[in-house]
Scaffold this active site. Sequence first.
Site, PDB file in Angstrom:
ATOM      1  N   HIS A  17      -7.741 -16.731  -5.140  1.00  0.00           N
ATOM      2  CA  HIS A  17      -7.135 -17.989  -5.600  1.00  0.00           C
ATOM      3  C   HIS A  17      -8.209 -18.999  -5.970  1.00  0.00           C
ATOM      4  O   HIS A  17      -8.094 -19.738  -6.938  1.00  0.00           O
ATOM      5  CB  HIS A  17      -6.234 -18.584  -4.508  1.00  0.00           C
ATOM      6  CG  HIS A  17      -5.236 -17.597  -3.986  1.00  0.00           C
ATOM      7  ND1 HIS A  17      -4.918 -17.475  -2.661  1.00  0.00           N
ATOM      8  CD2 HIS A  17      -4.502 -16.663  -4.628  1.00  0.00           C
ATOM      9  CE1 HIS A  17      -4.037 -16.509  -2.492  1.00  0.00           C
ATOM     10  NE2 HIS A  17      -3.781 -15.992  -3.673  1.00  0.00           N
ATOM     11  N   ASP A 112      -1.585 -23.939  -7.290  1.00  0.00           N
ATOM     12  CA  ASP A 112      -1.454 -22.477  -7.407  1.00  0.00           C
ATOM     13  C   ASP A 112      -0.137 -22.060  -6.765  1.00  0.00           C
ATOM     14  O   ASP A 112       0.579 -22.894  -6.208  1.00  0.00           O
ATOM     15  CB  ASP A 112      -2.709 -21.747  -6.898  1.00  0.00           C
ATOM     16  CG  ASP A 112      -2.808 -21.640  -5.380  1.00  0.00           C
ATOM     17  OD1 ASP A 112      -1.774 -21.714  -4.688  1.00  0.00           O
ATOM     18  OD2 ASP A 112      -3.944 -21.493  -4.897  1.00  0.00           O
ATOM     19  N   HIS A 364      -9.359  -2.058  -6.698  1.00  0.00           N
ATOM     20  CA  HIS A 364      -8.053  -2.150  -6.048  1.00  0.00           C
ATOM     21  C   HIS A 364      -7.013  -2.762  -6.995  1.00  0.00           C
ATOM     22  O   HIS A 364      -5.837  -2.775  -6.685  1.00  0.00           O
ATOM     23  CB  HIS A 364      -8.149  -2.960  -4.755  1.00  0.00           C
ATOM     24  CG  HIS A 364      -8.340  -4.437  -4.954  1.00  0.00           C
ATOM     25  ND1 HIS A 364      -9.185  -4.966  -5.906  1.00  0.00           N
ATOM     26  CD2 HIS A 364      -7.791  -5.496  -4.315  1.00  0.00           C
ATOM     27  CE1 HIS A 364      -9.136  -6.288  -5.838  1.00  0.00           C
ATOM     28  NE2 HIS A 364      -8.298  -6.632  -4.880  1.00  0.00           N
ATOM     29  N   GLU A 372     -11.630  -9.039 -14.982  1.00  0.00           N
ATOM     30  CA  GLU A 372     -13.091  -8.930 -15.087  1.00  0.00           C
ATOM     31  C   GLU A 372     -13.461  -7.566 -15.674  1.00  0.00           C
ATOM     32  O   GLU A 372     -14.404  -7.453 -16.461  1.00  0.00           O
ATOM     33  CB  GLU A 372     -13.731  -9.166 -13.708  1.00  0.00           C
ATOM     34  CG  GLU A 372     -13.643 -10.638 -13.287  1.00  0.00           C
ATOM     35  CD  GLU A 372     -13.720 -10.895 -11.781  1.00  0.00           C
ATOM     36  OE1 GLU A 372     -13.469 -12.048 -11.371  1.00  0.00           O
ATOM     37  OE2 GLU A 372     -14.013  -9.953 -11.014  1.00  0.00           O
ATOM     38  N   ALA A 387      -0.611  -6.865  -1.912  1.00  0.00           N
ATOM     39  CA  ALA A 387      -0.136  -7.931  -2.809  1.00  0.00           C
ATOM     40  C   ALA A 387       0.632  -7.343  -4.002  1.00  0.00           C
ATOM     41  O   ALA A 387       1.531  -6.526  -3.819  1.00  0.00           O
ATOM     42  CB  ALA A 387      -1.292  -8.820  -3.238  1.00  0.00           C
TER      43      ALA A 387
HETATM   44  N1  UDP Z   1     -15.364 -10.448  -5.648  1.00  0.00           N
HETATM   45  C1  UDP Z   1     -16.738 -10.495  -5.732  1.00  0.00           C
HETATM   46  N2  UDP Z   1     -17.463  -9.637  -4.956  1.00  0.00           N
HETATM   47  C2  UDP Z   1     -16.893  -8.736  -4.112  1.00  0.00           C
HETATM   48  C3  UDP Z   1     -15.484  -8.695  -4.036  1.00  0.00           C
HETATM   49  C4  UDP Z   1     -14.749  -9.557  -4.825  1.00  0.00           C
HETATM   50  O1  UDP Z   1     -17.314 -11.292  -6.483  1.00  0.00           O
HETATM   51  O2  UDP Z   1     -17.621  -8.002  -3.447  1.00  0.00           O
HETATM   52  C5  UDP Z   1     -14.565 -11.373  -6.478  1.00  0.00           C
HETATM   53  C6  UDP Z   1     -14.017 -10.682  -7.703  1.00  0.00           C
HETATM   54  O3  UDP Z   1     -14.958 -10.746  -8.758  1.00  0.00           O
HETATM   55  C7  UDP Z   1     -12.746 -11.457  -7.987  1.00  0.00           C
HETATM   56  C8  UDP Z   1     -12.293 -11.945  -6.610  1.00  0.00           C
HETATM   57  O4  UDP Z   1     -13.437 -11.838  -5.757  1.00  0.00           O
HETATM   58  O5  UDP Z   1     -13.007 -12.557  -8.815  1.00  0.00           O
HETATM   59  C9  UDP Z   1     -11.193 -11.096  -6.028  1.00  0.00           C
HETATM   60  O6  UDP Z   1      -9.998 -11.379  -6.655  1.00  0.00           O
HETATM   61  P1  UDP Z   1      -8.929 -10.244  -7.006  1.00  0.00           P
HETATM   62  O7  UDP Z   1      -7.759 -10.920  -7.614  1.00  0.00           O
HETATM   63  O8  UDP Z   1      -9.562  -9.163  -7.783  1.00  0.00           O
HETATM   64  O9  UDP Z   1      -8.553  -9.586  -5.632  1.00  0.00           O
HETATM   65  P2  UDP Z   1      -8.227 -10.132  -4.171  1.00  0.00           P
HETATM   66  O10 UDP Z   1      -9.522 -10.185  -3.491  1.00  0.00           O
HETATM   67  O11 UDP Z   1      -7.563 -11.473  -4.324  1.00  0.00           O
HETATM   68  O12 UDP Z   1      -7.339  -9.074  -3.643  1.00  0.00           O
END
Ligand code: UDP
Length: 474
Positions: A17, A112, A364, A372, A387
């Site tokens: 978020h 959000d 995941h 990304e 989620a």
């Molecule tokens: N992220 C990162 N490094 C890591 C793991 C996650 O920079 O080792 C960042 C990733 O680039 C993304 C965010 O954390 O921007 C994770 O958001 P996402 O919606 O993919 O998954 P969530 O963690 O919310 O399940």
Amino acid sequence: MESSTHVALLSSPGMGHLFPSLELATRLSTHHHLTVTVFLVPSHSSSAENKVIAAAEAADLFTVVELPPADMSDVTESSVVGRLAITMRRHVPAFRSAVSALTSLPSVLIADIFATESFAVADEFHMAKYVFVASNAWFLALTVYAQVWDKQIVGQYVDQKEPLQIPGCEPVRPCDVIDPLLDRTQPQYFEIVKVGMDIASSDGVLVNTWDDLQGRTLASFSDRNLLGRIMKPPVYSIGPIVRQSSSKKGGSSELFNWLSKQPNESVIYVSFGSGGTLSFEQMTEVAHGLEMSGQRFVWVVRAPTVRSDGAYFTTGDGSEEQSESKFLPEGFLERTSEVGFVVSMWADQTAVLGSPAVGGFFTHGGWNSALEGITNGVPMVVWPLYAEQRLNATMLAEEVRVAVRPKELPTKVVIGREEIAVMVRKIMAEEDEEGKAIRAKAKELQRSAEKASVEGGSSYDNFAKVVKLFGKSV
Ligand code: UDP
Ligand code: UDP
């Protein structure tokens, strides 16, 4: 000089978020020269989060206000969404105080999806109320339409025999419904149905997708015979809002040094988001699968978790020390030392994906990660954990076809090493029709995302439209 429109943004805790909210704030302030104040609810559970907040404060593009912690000591709710909703509800008074303490009041609030109860504060201070959905249009459609399913459908959604219908959208397979809707007796179910209703009562919704990717779903929102019947406010597709890769930052580290020596598009980056973890058995299979695939890899490794409620999730993401050799197969680190790079806990993901050496993403399927991957043009192995990730996986692998996925859900069974090796090879190396088509589609989608974002593109125009509306709310 005319003072610029002041926009307040309220983000709930969690990297998924926080990152998109900060990126949205950056764009509002740098591209559109608005005055932006970002209100944050820090989780104080990870050093990665602390660093991100500190960096946003240091960049000084907008004001960052950290709301003081709310008392949660009496809360017994354990689900992720349930706790998040309660956390944000309890922060409403702190948000009210923080807003009233500002010297100039914002005219617009962008909350959000877990922060919509702050709309009561927006009403008090005569602010326009927008929601920023950092996920995609299909997720938004489902969340808003849950209030109708709630009245129409008898029994658990997961037990339905037929796919669940949403007007003008792809039907949702029962097994793909988002986590908080899985059990209709749980508090988080009611929370997410309410979120859908709150979204529908806003002045407008910003969603992190673009027309070319989800045209049909987006069109349904503006059709009074389809989703527009429930969803009165306009929906603006302004995505992909993704962090720019910070390759300079990562440039000097051991990881980026290693990446710089690998051939172009030869490395698969393996990461399960900010919270994802695997069981010990699954981790063993992933390790052997990567090794068997014969492909180069970067793997962000976290200690395995014991499965309790089917969710593999941790809120800690970078503070604790761990020793990978304890839970990776014996000899794995030594055998793969030439072709693999294991990172502990957290990597600078956008920088890794932006490296020319990276040619695939084992993810995941969190929506930020998916975007990304897409904006870097890499094909994906998508491995949904929690989620709305099953929904994302279905879209990416079965509809858009930029990804492959395991035959069964990795939260239900342990996926074997052979299947993992086949999936990794499919997106990285296979010269069959399918492998080539997936890689080509990834490049095509990257171009489509770029086209939407540049001047004259749909998201560029929608963003400008919204900013103009913000100006009128003064
Ligand atoms: N992220 C990162 N490094 C890591 C793991 C996650 O920079 O080792 C960042 C990733 O680039 C993304 C965010 O954390 O921007 C994770 O958001 P996402 O919606 O993919 O998954 P969530 O963690 O919310 O399940
Ligand atoms: N799609 C999906 N979920 C969405 C949006 C799209 O599964 O929320 C799939 C859809 O089935 C189609 C592709 O992605 O195969 C392109 O989406 P679009 O909405 O443009 O559908 P179309 O206009 O092609 O029917």
